[in-house]
Design an enzyme around this catalytic site. Structure first.
Site, PDB file in Angstrom:
ATOM      1  N   HIS A 366       0.656  -1.254   0.051  1.00 41.19           N
ATOM      2  CA  HIS A 366       0.107  -0.062  -0.071  1.00 41.19           C
ATOM      3  C   HIS A 366       0.815   1.315   0.111  1.00 41.19           C
ATOM      4  O   HIS A 366       0.310   2.479   0.337  1.00 41.19           O
ATOM      5  CB  HIS A 366      -0.943   0.095   1.104  1.00 41.19           C
ATOM      6  N   LYS A 557      -9.138  13.431   4.919  1.00 45.14           N
ATOM      7  CA  LYS A 557      -8.177  12.174   4.628  1.00 45.14           C
ATOM      8  C   LYS A 557      -7.165  12.490   5.741  1.00 45.14           C
ATOM      9  O   LYS A 557      -7.265  13.393   6.413  1.00 45.14           O
ATOM     10  CB  LYS A 557      -7.589  12.280   3.583  1.00 45.14           C
ATOM     11  N   ARG A 558      -6.354  11.586   6.172  1.00 47.88           N
ATOM     12  CA  ARG A 558      -5.146  11.445   7.236  1.00 47.88           C
ATOM     13  C   ARG A 558      -4.577  12.986   6.939  1.00 47.88           C
ATOM     14  O   ARG A 558      -4.432  13.288   5.720  1.00 47.88           O
ATOM     15  CB  ARG A 558      -4.302  10.462   7.493  1.00 47.88           C
ATOM     16  N   LYS A 563      -0.189  14.741   1.312  1.00 48.55           N
ATOM     17  CA  LYS A 563      -1.650  14.710   0.879  1.00 48.55           C
ATOM     18  C   LYS A 563      -1.925  16.487   0.572  1.00 48.55           C
ATOM     19  O   LYS A 563      -2.888  16.667  -0.043  1.00 48.55           O
ATOM     20  CB  LYS A 563      -2.551  14.272   1.897  1.00 48.55           C
ATOM     21  N   THR A 663      -9.060   6.010  -1.716  1.00 52.32           N
ATOM     22  CA  THR A 663     -10.242   5.330  -2.027  1.00 52.32           C
ATOM     23  C   THR A 663     -11.448   6.473  -1.423  1.00 52.32           C
ATOM     24  O   THR A 663     -12.558   6.329  -1.957  1.00 52.32           O
ATOM     25  CB  THR A 663     -10.650   4.127  -0.811  1.00 52.32           C
ATOM     26  N   LYS A 667     -15.327   7.417  -3.131  1.00 52.99           N
ATOM     27  CA  LYS A 667     -16.474   7.489  -2.503  1.00 52.99           C
ATOM     28  C   LYS A 667     -17.015   8.893  -2.858  1.00 52.99           C
ATOM     29  O   LYS A 667     -18.391   8.971  -3.021  1.00 52.99           O
ATOM     30  CB  LYS A 667     -16.071   7.612  -1.030  1.00 52.99           C
TER      31      LYS A 667
HETATM   32  O1  BZD Z   1      -3.963   2.514   1.811  1.00 54.86           O
HETATM   33  C1  BZD Z   1      -3.292   3.759   2.245  1.00 54.86           C
HETATM   34  C2  BZD Z   1      -2.800   4.389   1.016  1.00 54.86           C
HETATM   35  O2  BZD Z   1      -2.200   5.585   1.649  1.00 54.86           O
HETATM   36  C3  BZD Z   1      -3.931   4.695   0.065  1.00 54.86           C
HETATM   37  O3  BZD Z   1      -3.355   5.377  -1.040  1.00 54.86           O
HETATM   38  C4  BZD Z   1      -4.716   3.458  -0.352  1.00 54.86           C
HETATM   39  O4  BZD Z   1      -5.979   3.886  -1.123  1.00 54.86           O
HETATM   40  C5  BZD Z   1      -5.026   2.686   0.915  1.00 54.86           C
HETATM   41  C6  BZD Z   1      -5.806   1.448   0.632  1.00 54.86           C
HETATM   42  O5  BZD Z   1      -5.073   0.943  -0.373  1.00 54.86           O
HETATM   43  N1  BZD Z   1      -2.572   3.335   3.351  1.00 54.86           N
HETATM   44  C7  BZD Z   1      -2.874   3.403   4.644  1.00 54.86           C
HETATM   45  O6  BZD Z   1      -3.902   3.726   5.038  1.00 54.86           O
HETATM   46  N2  BZD Z   1      -1.972   2.804   5.447  1.00 54.86           N
HETATM   47  C8  BZD Z   1      -2.265   2.925   6.893  1.00 54.86           C
HETATM   48  O7  BZD Z   1      -3.241   2.980   7.431  1.00 54.86           O
HETATM   49  C9  BZD Z   1      -0.889   2.407   7.708  1.00 54.86           C
HETATM   50  C10 BZD Z   1      -1.201   1.746   8.760  1.00 54.86           C
HETATM   51  C11 BZD Z   1      -0.229   1.361   9.565  1.00 54.86           C
HETATM   52  C12 BZD Z   1       1.078   1.440   9.183  1.00 54.86           C
HETATM   53  C13 BZD Z   1       1.130   2.148   8.137  1.00 54.86           C
HETATM   54  C14 BZD Z   1       0.132   2.630   7.195  1.00 54.86           C
END
Ligand code: BZD
Length: 828
Positions: A366, A557-558, A563, A663, A667
């Site tokens: 990811h 988003k985070r 971002k 994602t 949405k």
């Molecule tokens: O995963 C996200 C990516 O940043 C997005 O681009 C993607 O759409 C989504 C789904 O594939 N990654 C995360 O959300 N990662 C984490 O939440 C995470 C959690 C723990 C440790 C490292 C990353």
């Protein structure tokens, strides 16, 4: 053969009368309250119990059928499941939402009030965890035999508050009222071993054997969450593990008479499943995190092997009957753990075990960001999981032999490919372990998979090109359309029927009506009603008043530098300055939402400055309705489902090459928001699907970003040429937006002028130009409605059902097994 009564399943009625009876009974029998005195929470619990007994019934039917049909199963291993509320989703997917609403009304209770009492199950950080929840829902909806495994964190994602501008984290005590959805399975416990040492046993003929001795043990106990499919009888299972102290623990100190120490140690051993690490983009590197990873992986693999053997299969059939998907590298230790279980516990030969393991595992990546890639110091791994370190050495040895054979003398390549990084104080590269131990590796959007092949995994791709596949992410239309946007769902139903609920591609039937004036009006009315709904929630949460007749421009988003929330903020400040200067700008509401990792100072600074700017802008009488800025507190799944249907514009503005997929972009577009976005992640595929006319693309491409970095970026030079941007930066750094300490934003100014690692300054002109294109289109209500309707009509590809079918066909090799109306049970 068991007697017929023993095999009978209850088959509870799903009509209003039957439900009412179950709910009324549950208030007394389960909640223990007099219906005359029951509170809303008591009724909520009673309702949940009435549903869960119906779910478990179907769960058992599903399990019986899978066993009868000899199906292949997929197991999804994920550290995170960002589920949100379960009551409404379970009611809907069980097909009893409306009867339950009526039954509750008959009991004098309003269902909507009850639905709002539930806490989110926030056992995840963001996209990765939400994707896992969508995948489980889709597996059940499509009838695939698929099970989730994870951790039952006592505390999920923290609750965010602003005091008054900066983020403060509060514990998320989501289990404080108990949890009606879970089935504790005290009969399903597995020992999990840590520390200790390995003893070698040499056999004169045959392989050396190893035992892992001493150390500590905790138990992993199963909690089951049934997961219902929509429009089907299939109910799958999500099994979450909680840590429990072993009896040994008790005995050790109780016998020595140190009662307090015994209780303290017992509590300490149970901390493993206590809390979710709230980091979404950095590797955590803490011993407790490694223990969490191993804890849930070991329990899950022991459980999977137990089931496999209990069903009467032998271990050689493992890859034919079992697929295991690793959600990122967090469960990658599974590769070594399965080897340990097969070789040490089941006494298979190393080579046979390796062949089985590799054919069983697949790995989803990811992220490309180096700081997010998990590596564990060899020394730590050796201490916590000594046997696994030995197994990893053996895997690496065999693997590097293969590489040597293929590329003789290429030592640089060996060092690059090795599972052990020898450069940085010897670390285990978990991504390498996952690639070597899997038969498939996938990225989550086309660009992301391409970049994986060209950069992070280039050497692996050259070695095994057939191992790499793309599976573009998707979202579940059940939550993100039917539940979140009932008004649009209703409108779609009137125009094109409801087939799209099962096959999202059928939204395309809307295309021919995109310029139908009646539909356009109805569509805009729905959007406006959703904006009113959001405005009410924003008033309640923040006190800010929003005008539903201006554009709602949303970035949720985070919070992360890549971002680029700062890019949106600069635009806000630019607009504010121009409004004050008497310029006429298109009116907008800008809404941010998202959490910062508690240790990520820059992200927390971004939240603070947004809140400070918002406070000044929203209270400036010179501005009025022309600009409002809101940071929505504690953004989570349940608030997302109010915000998303109300958005006119979706901000997807990451620096190209950094967002694996996204994602939220899907949405928002599905709910009729038009995207302002870079050519990053799945935005590219969204553009290809919806067409240039329904999306505002801007900025550097991933290649151009690389080029720009190589040329040595010079933000100061760009600022010198863009007076509006320069004025916005100056306004921030001058302390205009801070009343108490004017120095606090100086650092942000320096950061933008001299560092700007994600090229906010370089992309600014293109960004504002894209925003203006959006403003122009928005002013033409007919043209906007047409573009937005086409946008919805063309989003079918981004259904999670398509994603899951891609996994099933390209990676897992499983087929759907829809549960027939009961044969064993005579149920309707
Ligand atoms: O995963 C996200 C990516 O940043 C997005 O681009 C993607 O759409 C989504 C789904 O594939 N990654 C995360 O959300 N990662 C984490 O939440 C995470 C959690 C723990 C440790 C490292 C990353």
């Amino acid at each position: 053969m068991a007697a017929p009564e023993v095999t009978h399943l209850p088959n509870l009625p799903n009509d209003v009368e039957g439900l009412r009876q179950s709910i009324r009974d549950a208030v007394v029998r389960v909640v223990g309250e007099d219906p005359r005195q029951a509170t809303e929470r008591d009724w909520m619990e009673a309702l949940a119990f009435a549903i869960r007994e119906r779910m478990v019934e179907r769960r058992l039917l599903t399990r019986r059928q899978f066993a009868d049909e000899d199906v292949k199963r997929v197991y999804y291993l994920s550290m995170e499941y960002l589920i949100g509320r379960m009551l409404e989703a379970n009611l809907r997917n069980m097909g009893i939402l409306e009867p339950a609403r009526q039954a509750m009304a008959d009991l004098g209770v309003n269902l909507d009030t009850i639905l709002d009492l539930e806490d989110d199950a926030a056992l995840g950080n963001g996209g990765l965890g939400r994707l896992a929840a969508c995948i489980l829902e889709s597996l059940a909806t499509q009838g695939y035999p698929g099970y989730g495994y994870g951790i039952r964190y006592e505390f999920g994602m923290f609750r965010q508050e602003f005091e008054p501008y900066h983020q403060v984290e509060h514990p998320d005590n989501w289990l404080r009222y108990g949890n009606p959805w879970e089935f504790p399975r005290s009969d399903r416990k597995y020992p999990i071993h840590f520390y200790g040492h390995v003893v070698e046993h040499h056999h004169p003929r045959g392989e050396t054997r190893y035992t892992w001795e001493n150390g500590e043990e905790v138990l992993a106990m199963a909690y089951d969450y049934p997961t219902a499919g929509y429009g089907r009888r299939n109910v799958n299972n999500l099994r979450l593990w909680a840590a429990k102290a072993t009896r040994d623990f008790d005995l050790r100190y109780f016998n020595e008479g140190d009662y307090i120490r015994a209780v303290a140690d017992k509590a300490e051993s149970e901390t493993i499943s206590m809390v979710l690490y709230p980091n979404d983009a950095t590797a955590i590197g803490k011993e407790l995190r490694l223990k969490q990873e191993y804890f849930f992986v070991s329990a899950s693999l022991q459980d999977i092997l137990d089931r496999h053997l209990a069903l009467g299969y032998n271990l050689d059939a493992l890859p034919d009957k079992v697929a295991i998907q690793l959600n990122d590298t967090h469960p990658a230790i599974a590769v070594a753990e399965l080897m340990r279980l097969l070789v040490d516990c089941h006494e298979l030969s190393w080579d046979r075990a390796w062949d089985l393991a590799r054919r069983t595992f697949a790995y989803t990546n990811h992220t490309l960001m180096p700081e997010a890639l998990e590596t564990w110091p060899v020394e730590l791994m050796e201490r916590v999981l000594p046997r696994h370190m030995g197994i990893i050495y053996q895997i690496n040895h065999d693997f590097l032999e293969q590489v040597r054979h293929r590329y003789p003398g290429d030592n640089d390549r060996l060092a690059r490919l090795s599972i052990i990084d020898e450069q940085n104080g010897r670390r285990v590269r978990m991504a390498h372990l996952a690639v070597v131990g899997s038969h498939r590796v996938n990225g989550v959007a086309a660009l992301h998979t391409q970049l994986l092949q060209e950069t992070l995994f280039e050497d692996f791709y050259n070695l095994w090109p057939e191992r790499f596949v793309n599976v573009t992410n998707g979202v579940t239309p059940r939550l993100w359309m039917i539940q979140a946007n009932p008004a649009l769902t209703e409108l779609l139903g009137q125009r094109i029927g409801n087939d799209w609920q099962y096959d999202l591609d059928r939204l395309r039937a809307l295309e021919p009506y995109a310029h139908d004036a009646d539909l356009q009006k109805a569509f805009l009315d729905v959007k406006r009603a959703n904006k009113v709904r959001l405005a009410n929630l924003v008033r309640e949460r923040t006190g800010v008043e929003l005008n539903p007749d201006v554009m709602f421009d949303v970035q949720i988003k985070r919070i992360h530098e890549y971002k680029r929330q700062l890019l949106k903020l600069l635009h806000v400040v630019d607009l504010y300055r121009r409004i004050r200067a008497g310029e006429d700008v298109a009116p907008r509401v800008v809404l941010f939402g998202g959490k910062a990792a508690p240790g990520y100072a820059r992200a927390k600074g971004i939240i603070q400055v947004i809140n400070e700017v918002a406070d000044i802008v929203n209270h400036d009488p010179a501005v009025g309705d022309r600009l409002k800025c809101v940071f929505f507190p504690n953004y989570e799944v349940s608030s997302a489902s109010i915000i998303i249907p109300a958005a006119d514009v979706s901000e997807q503005i990451s620096t190209a090459g950094f967002e694996a997929s996204g994602t939220g972009n899907m949405k928002l577009a599905l709910n009729g928001a038009l995207t302002i976005g870079t050519l990053d992640g799945a935005n590219i595929e969204i553009r290809d699907a919806v067409g240039e006319e329904s999306i505002f693309i801007f900025g550097m491409t991933a290649d151009e970003v690389v080029e720009h970095r190589r040329n040595g970026p010079n933000p100061e030079a760009i600022l010198a040429q863009q007076p509006n941007l320069a004025a916005a930066v100056e306004m921030i750094e001058s302390g205009f937006f801070t009343c108490d300490d004017p120095g606090t934003h100086g650092d942000l100014g320096r950061y933008l002028r001299h560092e700007d690692p994600f090229f906010v300054i370089a992309d600014y002109a293109a960004y504002t130009e894209a925003c203006e294109r959006a403003d122009t289109l928005y002013a033409d209500r007919t043209a906007w409605a047409e573009a937005a309707i086409l946008n919805v009509a063309r989003m079918g590809y981004f259904s999670i059902d398509r994603t899951v079918r891609d996994y099933a066909n390209q990676i897992w090799d499983i087929i759907p097994e829809p549960v027939a109306p009961s044969r064993t049970n005579g149920a309707a």
